[in-house]
Scaffold this active site. Structure first.
Site, short mmCIF file in Angstrom:
data_model
loop_
_atom_site.label_atom_id
_atom_site.label_comp_id
_atom_site.label_asym_id
_atom_site.label_seq_id
_atom_site.Cartn_x
_atom_site.Cartn_y
_atom_site.Cartn_z
N SER A 2 63.17 86.48 15.62
CA SER A 2 63.51 85.26 14.89
C SER A 2 62.29 84.73 14.15
CB SER A 2 64.01 84.21 15.88
OG SER A 2 62.94 83.82 16.74
N CYS A 57 71.93 92.04 11.66
CA CYS A 57 70.53 91.62 11.77
C CYS A 57 69.54 92.69 11.35
CB CYS A 57 70.22 91.15 13.18
SG CYS A 57 71.09 89.63 13.59
N GLU A 159 67.43 84.64 3.99
CA GLU A 159 68.38 85.64 4.46
C GLU A 159 69.74 85.42 3.79
OE1 GLU A 159 70.32 87.35 8.60
OE2 GLU A 159 69.26 85.45 8.63
#
Length: 172
Positions: A2, A57, A159
């Protein structure tokens, strides 16, 4: 990891005089060098960028192409492969890519593509106009391919989590 973890690693590494590259927030980069097997790189990028509509991801939303000849070859190869893709319902095994998960997400991804165009990236392949017969109300977006993406652009920094791949050109 993260963004907070990447920031922690960067801060700790710098404290100890280390050079650190810590990418967080799922803005994974793939580097394509001038001596790469371009066909193999393009094949890998197709799955990494557009597999699962880019909604995973470990997707690759950015390619760093070293040298203009490399970038030109990668963009040409991707453009040719994208032209072969079939977008349709996720339960149809002959389709390469299904819909985005929600209307809100579809609109968010579309807004990122609009922003990339506005900021001056070259939209080589525009997947915003995809229509799937019998599913006109679906949240379908075809593969989008940007060239000449720059680090200051929103599509570089944030993102997108959709079928959008950006090519960043560097000399070395």
């Amino acid at each position: 990891g993260s963004t907070p973890i990447a920031e922690y690693i960067y801060t700790e590494g710098c404290k100890h005089g280390k050079r650190v590259q810590a990418l967080g927030g799922a803005k994974n980069h793939a580097v394509v060098m001038p001596d790469a097997d371009i066909a193999n790189a393009v094949n890998a990028l197709m799955g990494a960028a557009y597999g699962s509509c880019g909604e995973r991801c470990m997707a690759i939303p950015l390619v760093v192409a070293v040298g203009d000849a490399t970038a030109d070859a990668v963009v040409a190869g991707l453009k040719a492969e994208i032209a072969k893709m079939k977008v349709g319902p996720g339960n149809n095994a002959s389709c390469d890519m299904g819909p985005l998960v929600t209307k809100a997400h579809f609109e968010k991804v579309r807004a990122y593509v609009d922003q990339g165009v506005k900021e001056g990236a070259t939209l080589v392949v525009d997947g915003r106009g995809v229509s799937v017969p019998g599913f006109e109300g679906g949240y379908f977006m075809g593969a989008c391919l940007f060239d000449n993406v720059k680090p200051g652009m929103v599509i570089y920094q944030e993102e997108i989590f959709g079928p959008v791949l950006g090519v960043v050109r560097v000399k070395t």
